[in-house]
Design a protein around this motif. Structure first.
Motif, PDB file in Angstrom:
ATOM      1  N   LYS A 181      -0.956  10.898 -15.537  1.00  0.00           N
ATOM      2  CA  LYS A 181      -1.297  11.642 -14.322  1.00  0.00           C
ATOM      3  C   LYS A 181      -2.330  12.724 -14.614  1.00  0.00           C
ATOM      4  O   LYS A 181      -3.282  12.930 -13.848  1.00  0.00           O
ATOM      5  CB  LYS A 181      -0.035  12.254 -13.719  1.00  0.00           C
ATOM      6  CG  LYS A 181       1.022  11.234 -13.297  1.00  0.00           C
ATOM      7  CD  LYS A 181       2.290  11.939 -12.834  1.00  0.00           C
ATOM      8  CE  LYS A 181       3.411  10.954 -12.564  1.00  0.00           C
ATOM      9  NZ  LYS A 181       4.680  11.630 -12.182  1.00  0.00           N
ATOM     10  N   THR A 218       1.223   3.322  -3.468  1.00  0.00           N
ATOM     11  CA  THR A 218       0.711   4.688  -3.573  1.00  0.00           C
ATOM     12  C   THR A 218       1.770   5.620  -4.153  1.00  0.00           C
ATOM     13  O   THR A 218       1.482   6.472  -4.995  1.00  0.00           O
ATOM     14  CB  THR A 218       0.267   5.192  -2.180  1.00  0.00           C
ATOM     15  OG1 THR A 218      -0.722   4.320  -1.652  1.00  0.00           O
ATOM     16  CG2 THR A 218      -0.310   6.598  -2.279  1.00  0.00           C
ATOM     17  N   ASP A 250       2.058   4.949  -7.875  1.00  0.00           N
ATOM     18  CA  ASP A 250       0.950   5.499  -8.652  1.00  0.00           C
ATOM     19  C   ASP A 250       1.006   7.026  -8.733  1.00  0.00           C
ATOM     20  O   ASP A 250       0.441   7.620  -9.652  1.00  0.00           O
ATOM     21  CB  ASP A 250      -0.388   5.073  -8.036  1.00  0.00           C
ATOM     22  CG  ASP A 250      -0.799   3.664  -8.451  1.00  0.00           C
ATOM     23  OD1 ASP A 250      -0.425   3.248  -9.558  1.00  0.00           O
ATOM     24  OD2 ASP A 250      -1.470   2.983  -7.655  1.00  0.00           O
ATOM     25  N   LYS A 251       1.681   7.662  -7.776  1.00  0.00           N
ATOM     26  CA  LYS A 251       1.772   9.128  -7.780  1.00  0.00           C
ATOM     27  C   LYS A 251       3.063   9.639  -8.401  1.00  0.00           C
ATOM     28  O   LYS A 251       3.061  10.605  -9.176  1.00  0.00           O
ATOM     29  CB  LYS A 251       1.662   9.655  -6.342  1.00  0.00           C
ATOM     30  CG  LYS A 251       0.266   9.545  -5.751  1.00  0.00           C
ATOM     31  CD  LYS A 251       0.216  10.167  -4.361  1.00  0.00           C
ATOM     32  CE  LYS A 251      -1.200  10.145  -3.784  1.00  0.00           C
ATOM     33  NZ  LYS A 251      -1.262  10.759  -2.429  1.00  0.00           N
ATOM     34  N   THR A 256      -1.182   0.399  -6.543  1.00  0.00           N
ATOM     35  CA  THR A 256      -1.691   0.293  -5.178  1.00  0.00           C
ATOM     36  C   THR A 256      -2.695  -0.845  -5.046  1.00  0.00           C
ATOM     37  O   THR A 256      -2.610  -1.655  -4.110  1.00  0.00           O
ATOM     38  CB  THR A 256      -2.367   1.607  -4.757  1.00  0.00           C
ATOM     39  OG1 THR A 256      -1.470   2.694  -4.984  1.00  0.00           O
ATOM     40  CG2 THR A 256      -2.752   1.573  -3.286  1.00  0.00           C
ATOM     41  N   CYS A 292      -4.775   3.429 -10.597  1.00  0.00           N
ATOM     42  CA  CYS A 292      -4.699   2.901  -9.235  1.00  0.00           C
ATOM     43  C   CYS A 292      -4.147   1.474  -9.221  1.00  0.00           C
ATOM     44  O   CYS A 292      -4.290   0.755  -8.247  1.00  0.00           O
ATOM     45  CB  CYS A 292      -6.066   2.936  -8.554  1.00  0.00           C
ATOM     46  SG  CYS A 292      -7.338   1.893  -9.337  1.00  0.00           S
ATOM     47  N   VAL A 337       0.833  -1.209   0.000  1.00  0.00           N
ATOM     48  CA  VAL A 337       0.000   0.000   0.000  1.00  0.00           C
ATOM     49  C   VAL A 337       0.867   1.259   0.000  1.00  0.00           C
ATOM     50  O   VAL A 337       0.652   2.184  -0.797  1.00  0.00           O
ATOM     51  CB  VAL A 337      -0.941  -0.003   1.218  1.00  0.00           C
ATOM     52  CG1 VAL A 337      -1.588   1.374   1.394  1.00  0.00           C
ATOM     53  CG2 VAL A 337      -2.015  -1.062   1.043  1.00  0.00           C
ATOM     54  N   LEU A 338       1.848   1.314   0.896  1.00  0.00           N
ATOM     55  CA  LEU A 338       2.684   2.511   0.995  1.00  0.00           C
ATOM     56  C   LEU A 338       3.491   2.740  -0.279  1.00  0.00           C
ATOM     57  O   LEU A 338       3.485   3.836  -0.858  1.00  0.00           O
ATOM     58  CB  LEU A 338       3.625   2.382   2.197  1.00  0.00           C
ATOM     59  CG  LEU A 338       2.962   2.392   3.580  1.00  0.00           C
ATOM     60  CD1 LEU A 338       4.006   2.200   4.668  1.00  0.00           C
ATOM     61  CD2 LEU A 338       2.191   3.679   3.808  1.00  0.00           C
ATOM     62  N   THR A 377      -9.163   9.208  -8.266  1.00  0.00           N
ATOM     63  CA  THR A 377      -8.177   9.128  -7.195  1.00  0.00           C
ATOM     64  C   THR A 377      -7.809   7.660  -6.981  1.00  0.00           C
ATOM     65  O   THR A 377      -8.567   6.750  -7.341  1.00  0.00           O
ATOM     66  CB  THR A 377      -8.726   9.693  -5.881  1.00  0.00           C
ATOM     67  OG1 THR A 377      -9.848   8.914  -5.454  1.00  0.00           O
ATOM     68  CG2 THR A 377      -9.148  11.141  -6.064  1.00  0.00           C
ATOM     69  N   ILE A 378      -6.661   7.441  -6.371  1.00  0.00           N
ATOM     70  CA  ILE A 378      -6.183   6.066  -6.186  1.00  0.00           C
ATOM     71  C   ILE A 378      -7.158   5.250  -5.355  1.00  0.00           C
ATOM     72  O   ILE A 378      -7.615   4.174  -5.769  1.00  0.00           O
ATOM     73  CB  ILE A 378      -4.783   6.084  -5.534  1.00  0.00           C
ATOM     74  CG1 ILE A 378      -3.763   6.722  -6.485  1.00  0.00           C
ATOM     75  CG2 ILE A 378      -4.356   4.672  -5.150  1.00  0.00           C
ATOM     76  CD1 ILE A 378      -2.408   6.958  -5.865  1.00  0.00           C
ATOM     77  N   TRP A 379      -7.512   5.751  -4.183  1.00  0.00           N
ATOM     78  CA  TRP A 379      -8.388   4.972  -3.305  1.00  0.00           C
ATOM     79  C   TRP A 379      -9.832   4.990  -3.775  1.00  0.00           C
ATOM     80  O   TRP A 379     -10.587   4.044  -3.513  1.00  0.00           O
ATOM     81  CB  TRP A 379      -8.258   5.463  -1.869  1.00  0.00           C
ATOM     82  CG  TRP A 379      -6.936   5.082  -1.303  1.00  0.00           C
ATOM     83  CD1 TRP A 379      -5.839   5.874  -1.126  1.00  0.00           C
ATOM     84  CD2 TRP A 379      -6.538   3.764  -0.911  1.00  0.00           C
ATOM     85  NE1 TRP A 379      -4.787   5.146  -0.641  1.00  0.00           N
ATOM     86  CE2 TRP A 379      -5.181   3.854  -0.490  1.00  0.00           C
ATOM     87  CE3 TRP A 379      -7.197   2.539  -0.863  1.00  0.00           C
ATOM     88  CZ2 TRP A 379      -4.473   2.739  -0.029  1.00  0.00           C
ATOM     89  CZ3 TRP A 379      -6.491   1.431  -0.400  1.00  0.00           C
ATOM     90  CH2 TRP A 379      -5.151   1.531   0.011  1.00  0.00           C
TER      91      TRP A 379
END
Length: 442
Positions: A235, A93, A96-97, A381, A378, A89-90, A244-246
């Motif tokens: 992006k 993320t 993905d960013k 992640t 996403c 997850v960390l 958004t990712i989540w």
């Protein structure tokens, strides 16, 4: 293999670190090796600990009971899986960013450093309980870093592959994964053959870890040549559409469930064959470690050869159809392990090699199938989260569970468990396809 990136819409644009805004084709040998050998290192380091658990156990977890010492080492092996979801997850993320390349460099660097620490770590006899504590910390760091390696490198390969050639990407990544498994078995076998059982028990087990640390340094250097697959256009498109990712992971929650099931069933089968049964053979049945390593090396050769063939099969008959057929084939095959319930090296060889073909069919495709269930914005992640949960819950516990159930006389429970997981994974995959569709492959 050469994989192609899309043509840039703004030629000459660059990222903050000077890389092109749109990745060029990966055509250099250095870049290809850097991508693939990262998977090799991950699986080499992970498998070497499992293969040597029966030798490592008495060094760091003293016990008069050989099975108890092996189970202690396998418990540390399993705990390393517990942090994979967090690491996935960390780091997912960030990938993905910020981008894929830098995260892949960090994950390999952490793996190489901790492998070196294990190679030179003093035993319980020298520093007492701190030996086990440091070993556990190293495995936790490795678990966090490898929580992103396999899903991210596979996603990276798919993103830079021509449409309709996802099977080839699966075959390439699986080839390097199985190269790691082969090297783990081969280095263990050659070390045991050259040094003998007594020397391997005393200090020879360190040699395979030193080899892994050296390989890690090489991989870090090679990966510096990799381009970035997450472009500025990707992006911008995600931001423009409000993705958004989540939010994307929540929208495709059924895909996340399917990823957990698809990966979990494959990993339970994999760790049973590559770690659980060899640990059972050496720790509980007292088989000759040199012969056990020779047989697991044979298994790795089958996996290595079968990976590109399975990838070609998936491109010819579609990824989804090949996945579902091969996954259903795993259900009866897993029961082969019931033929090895007492000492006998020939029985061990028959089970390991008898299940190898179906194992390679499943291990080649599961990561690309998981990648297909999440959109690009996403993907790192989402796939890393599902992969980490699956490996922690089903893969990391498989070898311990297999040995423990055998010690309790419940040999039949484990194959039933894996067979049910395999069936559920097919149902979950079909449900996710019907709900959200797929984002690569067919």
């Amino acid at each position: 293999m050469s994989v192609q990136a899309p043509v840039p819409t703004q030629p000459g644009s660059v990222l903050a670190d000077g890389l092109p805004a749109v990745a060029p084709p990966i055509t250099t040998r250095r870049a290809l090796l850097g991508l693939g050998l990262g998977n090799t290192l991950e699986w080499y380091d992970w498998m070497i600990f499992g293969l040597l658990a029966a030798l490592i156990g008495p060094q760091f977890f003293p016990s008069d009971d050989r099975v108890a010492a092996t189970l202690s080492a396998l418990a540390v092996f399993a705990v390393g899986f517990a942090v994979r979801p967090l690491g996935g997850v960390l780091l997912g993320t960030i990938a993905d960013k910020v981008g894929r390349r830098r995260v892949m460099l960090w994950s390999i660097g952490a793996m190489a450093a901790t492998t070196l620490v294990i190679a030179v770590l003093p035993t319980y006899e020298t520093i007492g309980v701190w030996a086990g504590v440091v070993l556990l910390i190293c495995r936790l760091i490795q678990g966090a870093s490898t929580g992103i390696e396999a899903p991210l490198s596979t996603a990276y390969a798919v993103e830079l592959s021509p449409e309709g050639k996802e099977g080839r990407a699966a075959g390439l990544m699986s080839f390097f994964v199985n190269l790691g498994i082969l090297l783990a078995s081969l280095v263990s076998f050659l070390s045991s053959l050259a040094l003998g059982t007594d020397a391997m028990l005393e200090w020879g087990w360190r040699i395979p870890f030193l080899f892994g640390a050296a390989l890690g340094v090489i991989v870090v250097w090679l990966r510096r040549a990799l381009p970035e697959s997450l472009t500025e256009e990707d992006k911008s498109e995600a931001a423009t559409q409000g993705n958004t990712i989540w939010g994307g992971i929540g929208k495709h929650w059924l895909g996340l469930v399917a990823i957990i099931c698809v990966v979990g069933a494959a990993q339970a089968y994999n760790y049973a064959w590559n770690v659980g049964l060899p640990s059972l053979a050496r720790g509980a049945f007292g088989e000759d470690p040199t012969l056990v390593f020779a047989i697991t090396t044979g298994l790795a050769v089958v996996l290595l050869i079968g990976s590109p063939l399975t990838g070609a099969l998936a491109d010819k008959y579609t990824l989804s159809k090949t996945f579902m057929i091969t996954r259903l084939m795993a259900i009866p095959t897993i029961f082969l392990m019931l033929l090895y319930t007492e000492p006998g090296i020939l029985g061990f060889a028959a089970v390991i090699l008898g299940g190898s073909v179906v194992l390679v069919l499943n291990m080649t495709l599961y990561n690309v199938v998981a990648t297909s269930l999440m959109p690009k914005y996403c993907r790192a992640t989402g796939v890393a989260l599902g992969y980490g949960i699956a490996v922690a819950v089903f893969g990391g516990t498989a070898s311990y569970l297999l040995v423990w159930l055998q010690s309790k006389g419940l040999d039949w429970v484990f194959p039933v468990y894996v067979a049910v997981l395999s069936a559920i994974s097919v149902v979950a995959y079909l449900a996710a396809r019907r709900s959200s569709g797929t984002f690569c492959g067919k």
